[in-house]
Design a protein around this motif. Structure first.
Motif, PDB file in Angstrom:
ATOM      1  N   GLU A 234     -16.157 -11.207   2.680  1.00  0.00           N
ATOM      2  CA  GLU A 234     -14.693 -11.775   2.802  1.00  0.00           C
ATOM      3  C   GLU A 234     -14.066 -11.628   1.593  1.00  0.00           C
ATOM      4  N   SER A 237     -13.235  -7.838   0.676  1.00  0.00           N
ATOM      5  CA  SER A 237     -12.174  -7.292   1.633  1.00  0.00           C
ATOM      6  C   SER A 237     -10.787  -7.677   1.407  1.00  0.00           C
ATOM      7  N   GLY A 238     -10.552  -8.782   0.699  1.00  0.00           N
ATOM      8  CA  GLY A 238      -9.318  -9.318   0.634  1.00  0.00           C
ATOM      9  C   GLY A 238      -9.166 -10.483   1.753  1.00  0.00           C
ATOM     10  N   ILE A 239     -10.084 -10.735   2.477  1.00  0.00           N
ATOM     11  CA  ILE A 239      -9.952 -11.836   3.444  1.00  0.00           C
ATOM     12  C   ILE A 239      -9.361 -13.149   2.874  1.00  0.00           C
ATOM     13  N   MET A 240     -10.321 -13.406   1.505  1.00  0.00           N
ATOM     14  CA  MET A 240     -10.319 -14.494   1.016  1.00  0.00           C
ATOM     15  C   MET A 240      -8.941 -14.696   0.138  1.00  0.00           C
ATOM     16  N   ARG A 242      -6.365 -13.429   1.267  1.00  0.00           N
ATOM     17  CA  ARG A 242      -5.028 -13.667   2.336  1.00  0.00           C
ATOM     18  C   ARG A 242      -5.206 -15.261   2.704  1.00  0.00           C
TER      19      ARG A 242
ATOM     20  N   ILE B  91      -8.055  -3.901   3.688  1.00  0.00           N
ATOM     21  CA  ILE B  91      -7.829  -4.223   4.899  1.00  0.00           C
ATOM     22  C   ILE B  91      -8.642  -5.369   5.236  1.00  0.00           C
ATOM     23  N   ALA B  92      -7.846  -6.388   5.133  1.00  0.00           N
ATOM     24  CA  ALA B  92      -8.538  -7.664   4.806  1.00  0.00           C
ATOM     25  C   ALA B  92      -8.660  -8.362   6.549  1.00  0.00           C
ATOM     26  N   LEU B  93      -9.605  -7.575   7.096  1.00  0.00           N
ATOM     27  CA  LEU B  93      -9.483  -7.850   8.582  1.00  0.00           C
ATOM     28  C   LEU B  93     -11.040  -7.966   8.990  1.00  0.00           C
ATOM     29  N   TYR B  94     -11.423  -8.733  10.056  1.00  0.00           N
ATOM     30  CA  TYR B  94     -12.723  -8.684  10.468  1.00  0.00           C
ATOM     31  C   TYR B  94     -13.027  -7.399  11.428  1.00  0.00           C
ATOM     32  N   VAL B 149      -2.080  -3.671  11.289  1.00  0.00           N
ATOM     33  CA  VAL B 149      -2.638  -5.115  11.653  1.00  0.00           C
ATOM     34  C   VAL B 149      -2.800  -5.964  10.257  1.00  0.00           C
ATOM     35  N   ASN B 150      -2.916  -5.264   9.167  1.00  0.00           N
ATOM     36  CA  ASN B 150      -3.222  -6.063   8.001  1.00  0.00           C
ATOM     37  C   ASN B 150      -1.842  -6.775   7.761  1.00  0.00           C
TER      38      ASN B 150
END
Lengths: 405, 317
Positions: A234, A237-240, A242, B91-94, B149-150
């Motif tokens: 996370e 991938s940049g999720i954190m 975000r 791509i900050a997605l699951y 989606v991002n």
């Protein structure tokens, strides 16, 4: 061309600290740890902790007590009071690996053996090991005792000793006991009725309940480490990134992972113990609450440690390497592979630094000794402490990593 | 979001911003204002401080000096930070969730209730034209769809400011154009957009304003057409495309004339006054050299030319 490719591979390993450690540091390190554990289980380093009660307090028994105390392969466990009950409790609760009660004169004849060896079913092999040591000590330190116990047999086989012969034999064996013997003799027939083995029974199948707990903790750690590694993904991938600008922040992510891993651990351990209950008759249902408490605390500790590890590592590969090493070592030292009483004392002490040791003791307390949750707190609070401290570290490290970007 | 009517309110205001890492000053007295409906392209070479600026706006780097406000609130307040939607470069997605599941998750994580997320979903899907792929797994989508989606995941909570970091990296022309349409649509709805990009063509076609970040400040800044007009006036750009790299001696001559070399070494550019006679003369002169010319083109200068001029680089980005 081969040389060029070889160079790429060599530089790849040399410049990747994780790969370097995996290739050249971990194997010898793991070997050293495992060698220490497994050689201890069969070699001279195994030192049983023995609780002893001498109810006779004769010269002979005092000499035997001294011999046991000075025997390097045994450690004495001091009892609060010199009673059989206190000794049995010490053995049952694992404070002593095995107990020895001198209940009668060592030379006495009769149906009752003068020495009672008390072992817990979970450590039943400690009994024969101790009896072997004690036989050797009697043979070397009190050879007269062994011979004296042979007199009735000699009497019977020879068609009857005269009273003078009997007196002479007794006198000779007494002299042997008091003399400074450098030679030992071999005593046959299981100490010639000298010992009686008493195994303390718990509930259900002790070996299975031990290994159910031991294996459960090891896999709790493995799966928690695996699950927590998603934190690294996370982050990369940049999720954190975000989430950092949203309402959640990193704390929500870490906290929810902690909750998930704890619940996952609960289910995982639950499955193992249900099988142990159905197939091996482990007494799960009568001790459901203490079992549940142990499982929750063990799962939480594993989840906290795994998240701490994932927060500290910079890549999934690094996390895999470090966590595999740590889980294997913790499981070996903590008793998930071999019962800790079979390890050298220094390894047993180190074992308390692992969650495995505390969880296994708690499971044994719950399922074997039948302790209630309150009594198990001794083993549960270190697990709770590990869970809380490592979770707080994971929170702090995750925030720090996000700031570093 | 309100439709744009009349004067545009500023959404992001940055004033006198200064960020230093040790002795190195990254941003120095930086000022920036982005209003509703504006798409601001933040341009600059690597290491210029684009990431530092974005991270400071998002509250991830402590404000050392200066002021940042988002919708009138200081960015040190959580509420202000929540007015931001961030679209990271990755791509900050699951990947193992479907498009809809991802949006549900990010809606909840952005602070929306279940009900609010349910309501926000159609808006985000529609704005990014994702309706037809709602139930597809993200890992099964192409790069362009993933990028959409991002963006959708960043607008669920209806932010006032959308920050996009290289939103079209690795996508084909069609997907890029679609993404541009999506971003334009969002800006038409009043969203302020800060677009950090190295793609100068993208900045020129998409942004209402651009700013070059260099030496810690944004200068110059303004609408792309205006900046180009100010920088180049009526000048035209000559692009000489080669079949083979020029000889060293020829390269030296070209540089002396004022040509700038593309990193590939197969293209050279020069700004000239755009009279037809000069263009013809130059073309003839080039063909008389030992250059293996594939094509000589004349065009109006773009932001890449301006970038080259501003950074003083003898190579184009």
């Amino acid at each position: 061309m081969i040389a060029a490719m070889l160079k790429v591979m060599v530089l790849g390993v040399c410049r990747d600290r994780g790969a370097l450690a995996m290739a050249f540091v971990l194997p010898p390190l793991i070997f050293v740890v495992f060698a220490a554990i497994f050689s201890g289980t069969s070699g001279t380093e195994m030192r049983l902790k023995v609780a002893v009660v001498d109810e006779v307090r004769s010269d002979e028994t005092t000499r035997l007590m001294d011999a046991i105390a000075n025997e390097p392969s045994l450690r004495m466990h001091a009892l609060a009071n010199q009673s059989q009950q206190s000794l049995r409790e010490a053995v049952a609760y694992g404070n002593a690996d095995v107990g020895l009660i001198i209940a009668g004169a060592l030379t006495q004849d009769g149906e009752q053996s003068p020495i009672v060896i008390v072992a817990d079913a979970g450590r039943s092999m400690a009994g024969p090991i101790l009896s072997g040591h004690v036989q050797r000590l009697i043979a070397s330190q009190l050879p007269g005792v062994a011979l004296r116990r042979l007199i009735p047999s000699v009497d019977m086989l020879s068609g009857g000793l005269t009273s003078q012969q009997r007196a002479q034999l007794i006198s000779s064996t007494d002299e042997m006991n008091t003399a400074d013997n450098s030679k030992s003799i071999t005593v046959g027939e299981s100490g010639a009725g000298l010992f009686r083995m008493e195994v303390l029974d718990g509930r259900g199948n002790v070996t299975v309940s031990y290994y159910a707990g031991a294996v459960a903790v090891m896999f709790l750690l493995f799966s928690a480490m695996q699950g927590a590694a998603s934190l690294i993904e996370e982050r990369s991938s940049g999720i954190m990134d975000r989430l950092a600008v949203g309402a959640a922040g990193t704390d929500v992510v870490v906290a929810s992972k902690f909750l998930f891993l704890t619940l996952q651990g609960l289910l995982q351990v639950g499955l193992i113990f249900v099988i142990a209950w159905i197939v091996y008759d482990v007494a799960l249902l009568p001790h459901l609450m203490p079992w549940l408490a142990t499982t929750v605390f063990a799962s939480a500790a594993a989840a906290g440690l795994a998240l701490f590890m994932a927060s500290a590592c910079t890549s999934r590969q690094q996390a895999n390497t470090i966590s595999s090493f740590l889980v294997l070592v913790a499981s070996a030292v903590g008793g998930s592979m071999v019962p800790r009483f079979m390890m050298p004392p220094w390894l047993q002490d180190i074992g308390w630094l692992t969650p495995n040791a505390w969880a296994i003791e708690a499971y044994q307390g719950a399922l074997w000794r039948g302790e209630n949750t309150w009594a198990l707190l001794t083993f549960l609070w270190p697990l709770a402490l590990v869970a809380v401290v490592s979770l707080l570290c994971a929170f702090a490290l995750s925030r720090y990593r996000l700031r570093l970007g | 979001m309100d439709a744009m009517v009349g004067i545009r309110k500023p959404v992001l205001q940055v004033a006198d911003l200064r960020i230093s890492y040790g002795a190195r000053t990254v941003l120095s007295e930086l000022g920036l204002t982005i209003s509703e409906g504006e798409i601001f392209g933040l341009l600059g070479p690597n290491g210029a401080g684009k990431t530092s600026l974005i991270r400071t706006i998002c509250g991830r780097v402590k404000l050392q000096s200066g002021r940042i406000s988002i919708s009138g609130q200081s960015n040190t307040k959580r509420a202000a930070i929540r007015c931001i939607g961030l679209v990271p470069q990755e791509i900050a997605l699951y990947q193992h969730l479907t498009v809809q599941e991802n949006l549900m998750v990010f809606g909840r994580l952005s602070g929306l209730s279940h009900k609010q997320t349910d309501l926000a979903l159609p808006f985000a899907m529609s704005a990014t034209k994702l309706e037809s792929r709602a139930n597809d797994y993200v890992h099964a989508l192409s790069g362009g769809w993933k990028r959409r989606v991002n963006i959708a995941a960043a607008i669920l909570h209806q932010p006032r400011l959308l920050i996009l970091d290289e939103p079209t990296v690795g996508v084909d022309i069609d997907a890029r154009n679609t993404l541009h349409e999506v971003i334009r649509g969002l800006s038409r709805n009043g969203l302020a957009v800060l677009l950090a990009t190295h793609d100068l063509d993208q900045a020129q076609t998409l942004c209402t304003n651009v700013g070059f970040l260099r030496n810690g400040v944004i200068a110059p800044s303004g609408p792309p057409a205006q900046l180009l007009e100010e920088a180049f006036g009526t000048q035209r750009e000559v692009l000489v495309e080669l079949r083979a790299p020029a000889l060293i001696r020829t390269q030296q001559v070209l540089r002396r004339i004022g040509f700038v070399e593309h990193p590939t070494g197969m293209e050279w550019r020069l700004m000239i006054d755009a009279t037809a006679q000069k263009q013809t003369e130059l073309t003839r002169a080039l063909h008389r050299t030992d250059l293996e010319i594939k094509e000589v083109r004349f065009r109006a200068p773009g932001l890449d030319s301006l970038f080259s001029q501003i950074t003083g680089s003898d190579r184009l980005p």
